[in-house]
Design a protein around this motif. Structure first.
Motif, PDB file in Angstrom:
ATOM      1  N   UNK A   1     -25.648  31.194  13.324  1.00  0.00           N
ATOM      2  CA  UNK A   1     -24.355  31.719  12.890  1.00  0.00           C
ATOM      3  C   UNK A   1     -23.544  32.088  14.125  1.00  0.00           C
ATOM      4  N   UNK A   2     -22.300  31.667  14.164  1.00  0.00           N
ATOM      5  CA  UNK A   2     -21.374  32.152  15.187  1.00  0.00           C
ATOM      6  C   UNK A   2     -20.300  32.966  14.480  1.00  0.00           C
ATOM      7  N   UNK A   3     -20.157  34.215  14.870  1.00  0.00           N
ATOM      8  CA  UNK A   3     -19.178  35.109  14.266  1.00  0.00           C
ATOM      9  C   UNK A   3     -18.278  35.631  15.376  1.00  0.00           C
ATOM     10  N   UNK A   4     -16.968  35.578  15.158  1.00  0.00           N
ATOM     11  CA  UNK A   4     -16.021  35.820  16.251  1.00  0.00           C
ATOM     12  C   UNK A   4     -15.148  37.051  16.061  1.00  0.00           C
ATOM     13  N   UNK A   5     -15.474  37.908  15.124  1.00  0.00           N
ATOM     14  CA  UNK A   5     -14.706  39.137  14.911  1.00  0.00           C
ATOM     15  C   UNK A   5     -15.621  40.184  14.299  1.00  0.00           C
ATOM     16  N   UNK A   6     -15.379  41.461  14.591  1.00  0.00           N
ATOM     17  CA  UNK A   6     -16.190  42.517  13.966  1.00  0.00           C
ATOM     18  C   UNK A   6     -15.938  42.583  12.468  1.00  0.00           C
ATOM     19  N   UNK A   7     -16.892  43.148  11.747  1.00  0.00           N
ATOM     20  CA  UNK A   7     -16.756  43.281  10.302  1.00  0.00           C
ATOM     21  C   UNK A   7     -15.849  44.453   9.943  1.00  0.00           C
ATOM     22  N   UNK A   8     -15.144  44.314   8.827  1.00  0.00           N
ATOM     23  CA  UNK A   8     -14.316  45.404   8.316  1.00  0.00           C
ATOM     24  C   UNK A   8     -15.249  46.523   7.856  1.00  0.00           C
ATOM     25  N   UNK A   9     -15.079  47.704   8.420  1.00  0.00           N
ATOM     26  CA  UNK A   9     -16.014  48.816   8.235  1.00  0.00           C
ATOM     27  C   UNK A   9     -16.477  49.081   6.816  1.00  0.00           C
ATOM     28  N   UNK A  10     -15.574  49.365   5.864  1.00  0.00           N
ATOM     29  CA  UNK A  10     -16.000  49.712   4.502  1.00  0.00           C
ATOM     30  C   UNK A  10     -16.721  48.584   3.770  1.00  0.00           C
ATOM     31  N   UNK A  11     -16.556  47.348   4.239  1.00  0.00           N
ATOM     32  CA  UNK A  11     -17.145  46.197   3.564  1.00  0.00           C
ATOM     33  C   UNK A  11     -18.362  45.648   4.310  1.00  0.00           C
ATOM     34  N   UNK A  12     -18.730  46.303   5.391  1.00  0.00           N
ATOM     35  CA  UNK A  12     -19.803  45.790   6.243  1.00  0.00           C
ATOM     36  C   UNK A  12     -21.137  45.685   5.506  1.00  0.00           C
ATOM     37  N   UNK A  13     -21.536  46.746   4.808  1.00  0.00           N
ATOM     38  CA  UNK A  13     -22.844  46.743   4.174  1.00  0.00           C
ATOM     39  C   UNK A  13     -22.951  45.685   3.094  1.00  0.00           C
ATOM     40  N   UNK A  14     -21.875  45.486   2.353  1.00  0.00           N
ATOM     41  CA  UNK A  14     -21.876  44.452   1.322  1.00  0.00           C
ATOM     42  C   UNK A  14     -22.093  43.074   1.945  1.00  0.00           C
ATOM     43  N   UNK A  15     -21.436  42.817   3.073  1.00  0.00           N
ATOM     44  CA  UNK A  15     -21.601  41.539   3.781  1.00  0.00           C
ATOM     45  C   UNK A  15     -23.037  41.364   4.244  1.00  0.00           C
ATOM     46  N   UNK A  16     -23.609  42.409   4.851  1.00  0.00           N
ATOM     47  CA  UNK A  16     -24.967  42.318   5.372  1.00  0.00           C
ATOM     48  C   UNK A  16     -25.986  42.140   4.243  1.00  0.00           C
TER      49      UNK A  16
ATOM     50  N   UNK B   1     -17.252  32.968   4.237  1.00  0.00           N
ATOM     51  CA  UNK B   1     -15.998  33.622   3.894  1.00  0.00           C
ATOM     52  C   UNK B   1     -16.335  34.905   3.145  1.00  0.00           C
ATOM     53  N   UNK B   2     -15.616  35.959   3.460  1.00  0.00           N
ATOM     54  CA  UNK B   2     -15.870  37.262   2.858  1.00  0.00           C
ATOM     55  C   UNK B   2     -14.698  38.178   3.176  1.00  0.00           C
ATOM     56  N   UNK B   3     -14.372  39.127   2.289  1.00  0.00           N
ATOM     57  CA  UNK B   3     -13.335  40.111   2.605  1.00  0.00           C
ATOM     58  C   UNK B   3     -13.690  40.957   3.831  1.00  0.00           C
ATOM     59  N   UNK B   4     -14.973  40.962   4.207  1.00  0.00           N
ATOM     60  CA  UNK B   4     -15.402  41.734   5.376  1.00  0.00           C
ATOM     61  C   UNK B   4     -15.091  41.035   6.688  1.00  0.00           C
ATOM     62  N   UNK B   5     -14.691  39.762   6.619  1.00  0.00           N
ATOM     63  CA  UNK B   5     -14.424  38.981   7.826  1.00  0.00           C
ATOM     64  C   UNK B   5     -12.927  38.947   8.117  1.00  0.00           C
ATOM     65  N   UNK B   6     -12.532  39.358   9.308  1.00  0.00           N
ATOM     66  CA  UNK B   6     -11.140  39.278   9.735  1.00  0.00           C
ATOM     67  C   UNK B   6     -10.797  37.803   9.963  1.00  0.00           C
TER      68      UNK B   6
END
Length: 241
Positions: free
Chosen positions: A84-99, A46-51
């Protein structure tokens, strides 16, 4: 960020991560791996970067009372494999924090290697003499015994820099390299459409670069999950015509 059903020692595990890419081919390949190996659902991210996404079960073996979410973790303790299975692209501004958080998890839990799956636009492939598969490995991965599996006529080292349409794959590789984690990006040139065939092909090549670890001798190929029947919805009503 990580919600696990139980604590597991991930030392020496392989971590497979799909990057949301052209045709969703990496996600399809991961679906095939999870279905064929009957991997156990072990947790979610779970993360704000995940739709946010929620839906019906994607795999029959996980039970009808489970739900599908944006980012889920599946494990095989016997094979020392986390997927890991991920089913949506990351929210752009929060992508680096997630990675960065994902890479910290990999480093802190002492995974032995990370394989990032991706796909790229077929029109970006300029060498017509070679197949559709490419890889980019960091120096740490190239020093491991697994690097010998990269020497294969079915794929070649990517020399074009940017992986167009490959999502966060290159950025994740950079983050893992900074943390001295052995990692490789393995991708395929594809066109948009019904990409189930390419998903199975990428799964087969993933099996090859891991030293044939994913398919037991009793299994000759990867299986379709039942959820693939609904990729394009139902047929159009004939009464319309």
């Amino acid at each position: 960020m990580f919600s696990l059903k139980e604590e597991i020692d991930f030392t020496d595990f392989t971590f497979i991560v799909p990057s949301v890419s052209v045709g969703n081919v990496p996600q399809l390949a991961v679906d095939a791996v999870i279905e064929t190996l009957q991997l156990e659902p072990i947790g979610m991210l779970w993360s704000p970067a995940l739709i946010p996404i929620v839906g019906a079960p994607a795999f029959e073996h996980t039970g009808s009372d489970t739900i599908t979410t944006t980012a889920e973790l599946y494990v095989s303790k016997a094979e020392k494999l986390l997927v890991l299975q991920i089913r949506a692209p990351l929210v752009g501004p929060l992508r680096q924090s997630f990675l960065d958080q994902l890479s910290d998890f990999v480093r802190d839990r002492k995974f032995s290697r990370v394989i990032v799956l991706a796909s790229s636009f077929s029109h970006e492939k300029f060498d017509i003499r070679t197949g559709p598969f490419r890889y980019v490995a960091n120096e740490q991965y190239e020093q491991t015994p697994d690097a010998t599996h990269l020497q294969d006529a079915r794929w070649s080292k990517h020399a074009g820099g940017v992986i167009h349409g490959g999502g966060f794959a290159s950025k994740l590789l950079e983050a893992l390299t900074v943390r001295s984690v052995p990692a490789v990006v393995f991708f395929m040139y594809v066109s948009e459409g019904d990409n189930t065939a390419e998903g199975l092909m990428l799964a087969r090549m993933l099996n090859a670069i891991t030293g044939e670890r994913l398919l037991s001798p009793a299994k000759t190929d990867f299986r379709w999950p039942s959820s693939w029947k609904h990729l394009f919805g139902s047929a159009h009503p004939k009464a319309l015509y």
